[in-house]
Structures are given as C-alpha cells and as structure tokens.
Design a protein around this motif. Structure first.
Motif, mmCIF file in Angstrom:
data_model
loop_
_atom_site.group_PDB
_atom_site.id
_atom_site.type_symbol
_atom_site.label_atom_id
_atom_site.label_comp_id
_atom_site.label_asym_id
_atom_site.label_seq_id
_atom_site.Cartn_x
_atom_site.Cartn_y
_atom_site.Cartn_z
ATOM 1 N N LEU A 38 31.291 -33.572 24.496
ATOM 2 C CA LEU A 38 30.240 -34.519 24.831
ATOM 3 C C LEU A 38 30.576 -35.836 24.165
ATOM 4 O O LEU A 38 30.858 -35.876 22.968
ATOM 5 N N VAL A 39 30.581 -36.915 24.956
ATOM 6 C CA VAL A 39 30.896 -38.222 24.412
ATOM 7 C C VAL A 39 29.615 -39.036 24.318
ATOM 8 O O VAL A 39 28.856 -39.105 25.284
ATOM 9 N N LEU A 40 29.368 -39.617 23.177
ATOM 10 C CA LEU A 40 28.165 -40.414 22.974
ATOM 11 C C LEU A 40 28.555 -41.862 22.754
ATOM 12 O O LEU A 40 29.564 -42.137 22.110
ATOM 13 N N GLY A 41 27.761 -42.771 23.284
ATOM 14 C CA GLY A 41 28.060 -44.179 23.119
ATOM 15 C C GLY A 41 27.138 -44.835 22.114
ATOM 16 O O GLY A 41 25.944 -44.562 22.080
ATOM 17 N N LEU A 42 27.676 -45.691 21.296
ATOM 18 C CA LEU A 42 26.901 -46.452 20.322
ATOM 19 C C LEU A 42 26.839 -47.904 20.758
ATOM 20 O O LEU A 42 27.854 -48.487 21.138
ATOM 21 N N ASN A 43 25.663 -48.499 20.703
ATOM 22 C CA ASN A 43 25.499 -49.906 21.044
ATOM 23 C C ASN A 43 25.889 -50.737 19.829
ATOM 24 O O ASN A 43 25.070 -51.095 18.989
ATOM 25 N N GLN A 65 21.478 -22.978 14.424
ATOM 26 C CA GLN A 65 21.693 -22.930 15.871
ATOM 27 C C GLN A 65 23.018 -23.561 16.268
ATOM 28 O O GLN A 65 23.394 -24.620 15.773
ATOM 29 N N LYS A 66 23.713 -22.902 17.190
ATOM 30 C CA LYS A 66 24.982 -23.409 17.702
ATOM 31 C C LYS A 66 24.753 -24.150 19.013
ATOM 32 O O LYS A 66 23.788 -23.916 19.725
ATOM 33 N N SER A 67 25.681 -25.032 19.334
ATOM 34 C CA SER A 67 25.568 -25.855 20.530
ATOM 35 C C SER A 67 26.676 -25.537 21.517
ATOM 36 O O SER A 67 27.769 -25.125 21.121
ATOM 37 N N PRO A 68 26.429 -25.753 22.816
ATOM 38 C CA PRO A 68 27.523 -25.625 23.782
ATOM 39 C C PRO A 68 28.524 -26.762 23.658
ATOM 40 O O PRO A 68 29.616 -26.691 24.214
ATOM 41 N N PHE A 69 28.151 -27.814 22.898
ATOM 42 C CA PHE A 69 29.039 -28.958 22.722
ATOM 43 C C PHE A 69 29.792 -28.808 21.402
ATOM 44 O O PHE A 69 29.253 -29.022 20.327
ATOM 45 N N THR A 70 31.045 -28.433 21.491
ATOM 46 C CA THR A 70 31.845 -28.192 20.294
ATOM 47 C C THR A 70 32.475 -29.461 19.746
ATOM 48 O O THR A 70 32.892 -29.495 18.586
ATOM 49 N N THR A 71 32.553 -30.480 20.560
ATOM 50 C CA THR A 71 33.060 -31.778 20.121
ATOM 51 C C THR A 71 32.132 -32.867 20.635
ATOM 52 O O THR A 71 31.747 -32.851 21.810
ATOM 53 N N VAL A 72 31.770 -33.775 19.757
ATOM 54 C CA VAL A 72 30.943 -34.913 20.144
ATOM 55 C C VAL A 72 31.688 -36.177 19.764
ATOM 56 O O VAL A 72 32.055 -36.359 18.606
ATOM 57 N N ARG A 73 31.940 -37.032 20.744
ATOM 58 C CA ARG A 73 32.621 -38.301 20.488
ATOM 59 C C ARG A 73 31.635 -39.450 20.633
ATOM 60 O O ARG A 73 30.919 -39.534 21.630
ATOM 61 N N LEU A 74 31.598 -40.301 19.653
ATOM 62 C CA LEU A 74 30.728 -41.467 19.677
ATOM 63 C C LEU A 74 31.587 -42.700 19.893
ATOM 64 O O LEU A 74 32.286 -43.145 18.984
ATOM 65 N N THR A 75 31.536 -43.226 21.100
ATOM 66 C CA THR A 75 32.331 -44.396 21.453
ATOM 67 C C THR A 75 31.501 -45.656 21.266
ATOM 68 O O THR A 75 30.348 -45.716 21.663
ATOM 69 N N VAL A 76 32.102 -46.654 20.646
ATOM 70 C CA VAL A 76 31.393 -47.898 20.345
ATOM 71 C C VAL A 76 31.430 -48.826 21.550
ATOM 72 O O VAL A 76 32.499 -49.147 22.079
ATOM 73 N N TYR A 77 30.252 -49.266 22.005
ATOM 74 C CA TYR A 77 30.107 -50.279 23.043
ATOM 75 C C TYR A 77 29.531 -51.533 22.400
ATOM 76 O O TYR A 77 28.684 -51.459 21.517
ATOM 77 N N ASN A 78 29.948 -52.676 22.858
ATOM 78 C CA ASN A 78 29.458 -53.926 22.283
ATOM 79 C C ASN A 78 28.470 -54.651 23.184
ATOM 80 O O ASN A 78 28.078 -55.769 22.881
ATOM 81 N N ASP A 79 28.069 -54.000 24.264
ATOM 82 C CA ASP A 79 27.192 -54.659 25.220
ATOM 83 C C ASP A 79 26.285 -53.613 25.866
ATOM 84 O O ASP A 79 26.766 -52.648 26.465
ATOM 85 N N VAL A 80 24.981 -53.790 25.718
ATOM 86 C CA VAL A 80 24.031 -52.851 26.310
ATOM 87 C C VAL A 80 24.214 -52.779 27.822
ATOM 88 O O VAL A 80 24.048 -51.719 28.434
ATOM 89 N N SER A 81 24.571 -53.892 28.440
ATOM 90 C CA SER A 81 24.736 -53.890 29.897
ATOM 91 C C SER A 81 25.849 -52.940 30.320
ATOM 92 O O SER A 81 25.803 -52.361 31.408
ATOM 93 N N ALA A 82 26.848 -52.774 29.456
ATOM 94 C CA ALA A 82 27.927 -51.844 29.782
ATOM 95 C C ALA A 82 27.410 -50.403 29.768
ATOM 96 O O ALA A 82 27.778 -49.583 30.609
ATOM 97 N N LEU A 83 26.539 -50.099 28.823
ATOM 98 C CA LEU A 83 25.930 -48.778 28.789
ATOM 99 C C LEU A 83 25.047 -48.556 30.009
ATOM 100 O O LEU A 83 25.045 -47.478 30.616
#
Length: 533
Positions: free
Chosen positions: A46-51, A235-253
C-alpha cells in the motif's frame, strides 16, 4: 503543576491539515476499465502519499507537527491511547493493560502487557518505561512537557511501572494518550545507538518501537517506507508494506484520486470540493470526529476591541449556522461548547453568546469616521479565508471599513511576543489541543502561557481555576472557567472539525481504524473489502 509552555505547544491546525493518501500498490493497482476507481492491491503493498515532507525526523521525542503522525502512531506505542473508532476522547489500553490512580492524582500504577517485543527483539518490560521517559527529558523537544512533572518511576517487577508526579495532575493519562505523548522505546537500542545525541541521528532513519510496522526507509523529501513487524502482538494487516510518497502539491493528489491511482485522502481536500466527491460513485466519503475546531479570537490590544462590550457585540454578529454551513458543510458541525467536543460530559460548558447582529450594528455607529479593522486568517487555509471574507462583508454593510488579510503561520505564532503586531481578530480554520482533557484545551487557548492564545487575552481568575481543576479533575471548576473566559469576549468556538476521508470502495474498516486523538488511521486495522465497487 505540569503545564504547557509556549515552547511546548504545537498547532493542531497543522495536524488537521495533515494528509494521508492511500494508493494502490504499483504491481496491481491502477484504473478500472471504466475509468475512475481502482483495484485493491494483491501483493500486500500500500502506497500512501504525504502532502509535503513530514518536516521533522520521525523521532517520537522530537516530532511535534502534522504530516508524520501516521508514521509515529503506526511504528510506536505508548502506555495508553484514545480508543479507536470513538467519537469522544476515551482512554483505552495500549502497552498498559490496566492502571490505577491514587486519590491525589500523583501516583499512576500501570500493569504492562506481556509478550511484547521491540522491533530490535528486546522484550518490553517496566525498564522501558523509565528509559523512554528519561530519553524524552534528555532530548527536551517540544513534547517534553508531558513528562516534565515526573518525580520518579519505580519498577517493582517486570510488568509493573509506578509513576509518581511532583504535583497532582488529573490530565496525566491524557498526556500519555496524546499522539505526541511519550512512546515506548527499546532500552537496549537507546544504549546501543545513543551516540552523542541520545540516538537522535539513528531515529531519524530507523525506529525502536513496538508498533505494527517498522520504519524501513526514510528518504527526506521523497518517501518513507513501513514494513509489517512479524512479531507484533496485536492485529495484523493485509498490507505488509506501506510506502509514503511525498507530494508537494495537493492538486497532484487530487488528480491522482480522480484518475483512480490514489485510493483515498484523509483531510486533504478543500471543502469546496465536497459535492464533487460525494457525487462520485467510485469512492466512499467519511466524516470522522476529531478534537479540532475552527475558532475566532479577538485582539484586546487593538483599539477596535479594547473593551469587552465591543468584543461581545462582534461575537453576537456571527451567525454560526450560516457561516459554518456555507463554508465547511459536512466537514464540520456548529460548535456549542467552550471546550472541544465531548471534553465536558453533557455539554455543560455551553457557549453563552447569542446571535444578535443589531448589537454590532449599534456599536458600529459609535465608531469614529474612517475606523478600520483587519480580520486575519492563515495563508493557505481556504476555509478560514472564506469565513473571514463573509464576516468582513457583513461588517462592511454596517459601515465598518473591514478587510481580510492572510498571514503566514510563522507570523501567526509570533503574535504572542507582541499582540499589537497582529490583526484585530483572527479566524483559525483548524486548531486544537494535544489531547482530550479540558485542561489541555483551556490552558493552550485561554492562558497567556499556553502558546495558542495569540493575542494574550488573559484572565488570571480563569488561569487559577484551570490550575485548580487539573489537580482534581473537577468538572464544575472547568465549566466555571469556561463561563468566565467566555465572558471576556475574546473567543468563540465556531465549529467542531471532522476528518473528511475520501476512499476508493475497496478500502475497508476506515471508520474503526480512525483515531480521534491523532486525526489519522491505524494501517494495521485497514482491510480490503470483498467488493471492488
């Protein structure tokens, strides 16, 4: 008395602006054939984005901002926490399974969870409590105030820790439950990686926690990666890897969400887009409780509001129902209490400002010709800007030469040094305390030493009542303090803010994974729905 200081307070305004965007894994994510929506990942990624970047190292004794809360709460754990999925601040077990407090609120005895290990393999026991508290004191970062009142920590056995305070503090458990409260860190790791900075360099790219995920990668300005800890006790999750990708623009998200590349966004989108996303069949919209609020504060050092009747006249002009409804919609609800929602049982701290714009209209007629007033808001806070513009327009119809003006966040936090440099009033679109105790609210917003009382509108009587109340936890005293501060006319609680979460249909358990104290999600509690929507 344990107290917050201006150096020990962070603006939850920033916290409520935090972004977690959930993105389908690269290997199997992407748009459905119909366009819009996405397929759930099947590879556990699961990839997560950071504003924007998290701004500080993901070190629990340093981190005191917004974007990185998701890292802290998924990698580290404290002794207690606020209950997940709850709509009010309710204390719940974490690494302590039970606790007792003496009648004086000075001795807190914790029974510790068995079978827990740190990510470096060290067993969790009572020695970690003392080591973790000591490390927070030594680092002396922003959240260090939460352990500043600790006198001693006794460890009668491996699974019992007894914390004794210097003075009574009924809010201490809320300090520990705060997302910025002291987290447990491996004693062995703290020694091994101490270096010359108490392990700060090591914890900028690694972790020593017990949480469901380990920090496996930290590339400032680019991405952070979390890997499921196989030895996690809970509790365990189905997501074994979580990636937090940095975004510099809310519009991109926003674009990624609409294209189906992004699976969801937490408190990331402007409320002006509410109807757009509610009309999208490919996503679910959630409006989840937080401790945050929209506030209106007045500056008594300015001529316009130097006297209390003038301040009260202005507050009576505010039509909360219309203002909050038009600007924030379902992302908030009209506030009716002096403290945050649910902090005082039964809403006994009811605000006593009645809507009557005629009082302000009459006051406006007494002003000298050419009198001007400025209503400020934080740069980039769209909701605050819209509310400020609506209030200014109302003032102008009364003949007041009013204007709305944006101020950078750094400037806003400089006003307590000299309130005369601030505007006549300020619309705070999103703010709140570190925790759910009424002391943590009243002290930061009403006491001039609290840090978010921007214009130093202070009542020594109220300060004294708050100091008395925190010793005993007496609700009646908190209510009386709220009534007295409300009478100053310096403050109006406009709205209870919510986390607006937009998520693709496949992402499940969002509501139960949400935490009212941290304004974030516990990733190990998220699931994949059977239906792909």
């Amino acid at each position: 008395m344990i107290s917050l200081t201006s150096g020990g307070v962070r603006a939850v305004a920033a916290a409520l602006c935090a972004v977690s965007v959930l993105v389908a894994g690269t290997a199997c994510g992407g748009k459905n054939a119909s366009g819009g929506g996405s397929k759930a990942p099947t590879d556990g990624v699961l990839v997560l984005g950071l504003n924007g970047d998290i701004g500080q190292p993901p070190d629990p004794d340093i981190y005191y901002a917004n974007n990185g809360v998701a890292i802290i709460q998924n990698v580290y754990e404290g002794l207690v926490k606020y209950k997940d999925g709850a709509d009010s601040p309710e204390l719940a077990p974490a690494l302590a399974t039970a606790w007792t407090v003496n009648p004086q609120n000075t001795v807190f005895t914790f029974q510790l969870r068995d079978g827990v290990t740190f990510h470096d393999g060290t067993p969790f026991d009572a020695s970690a409590v003392k080591a973790s508290f000591d490390r927070r004191t030594a680092v002396n970062g922003g959240p260090a105030y939460m352990v500043a009142g600790v006198q001693s920590i006794a460890t009668p056995d491996a699974h019992t820790a007894v914390v004794t305070l210097k003075e009574p503090n009924s809010a201490f458990l809320d300090y520990l439950a705060s997302p910025f409260g002291p987290k447990m860190e491996s004693p062995a790791g703290l020694v091994k990686y101490a270096g010359s900075d108490h392990g700060q360099d090591y914890l900028s790219k690694h972790d020593l926690g017990t949480g469901p995920y380990e920090l496996s990668k930290a590339e400032t300005g680019r991405q952070y990666e979390l890997t499921a800890y196989p030895g996690y006790w809970g509790q365990k999750s189905p997501f074994t890897t979580v990636r937090l990708t940095v975004y510099n623009d809310v519009s991109a998200l926003q674009l990624a969400l609409e294209q189906g590349d992004v699976a969801g966004a937490v408190n990331a989108l402007p409320s002006s887009n509410l109807k757009r996303y509610q009309s999208m069949s490919s996503v679910n919209n959630y409006f989840l409780p937080t401790l945050g609020a929209a506030l209106l504060t007045l500056n008594p050092s300015k001529d316009f509001f130097r006297n209390q009747p003038a301040r009260m006249a202005f507050l009576q002009m505010i039509d909360q129902q219309k203002l909050v409804g038009e600007v924030m919609g379902e992302t908030s609800e009209v506030a009716t209490t002096m403290y945050g929602k649910g902090m005082i049982p039964g809403g006994a701290d009811h605000q006593r400002v009645s809507y009557d714009p005629s009082v302000m209209a009459a006051y406006a007629k007494t002003l000298p010709a050419g009198t001007e007033m400025t209503l400020g808001y934080a740069t980039g806070n769209e909701n605050a800007q819209k509310m400020a513009n609506l209030i200014v327009a109302q003032l102008q119809t009364m003949g007041v030469q009013a204007a709305a003006q944006a101020y950078p966040t750094a400037t806003v936090f400089s006003w307590p040094n000299d309130p005369t440099k601030g505007p006549d009033a300020f619309v705070d679109g999103s703010n709140g305390p570190d925790g759910g105790n009424p002391y943590m609210w009243g002290h930061v917003f009403w006491d001039k030493s609290g840090g978010i009382n921007y214009f130093l509108c202070d009542s020594p009587e109220v300060d004294g009542m708050l100091d008395d109340a925190v010793k005993t936890g007496d609700i009646a005293t908190y209510v009386k303090a709220g009534d007295s501060y409300g009478a100053t006319g310096c403050y109006l609680n406009l709205a209870y803010n919510k986390d607006w979460v937009v998520a693709q249909k496949w992402l499940g358990n969002v509501e139960k994974a949400h935490n009212i104290g941290s304004f974030e999600l516990n990733f190990n509690q998220l699931t994949i729905n059977g239906s792909q929507g």
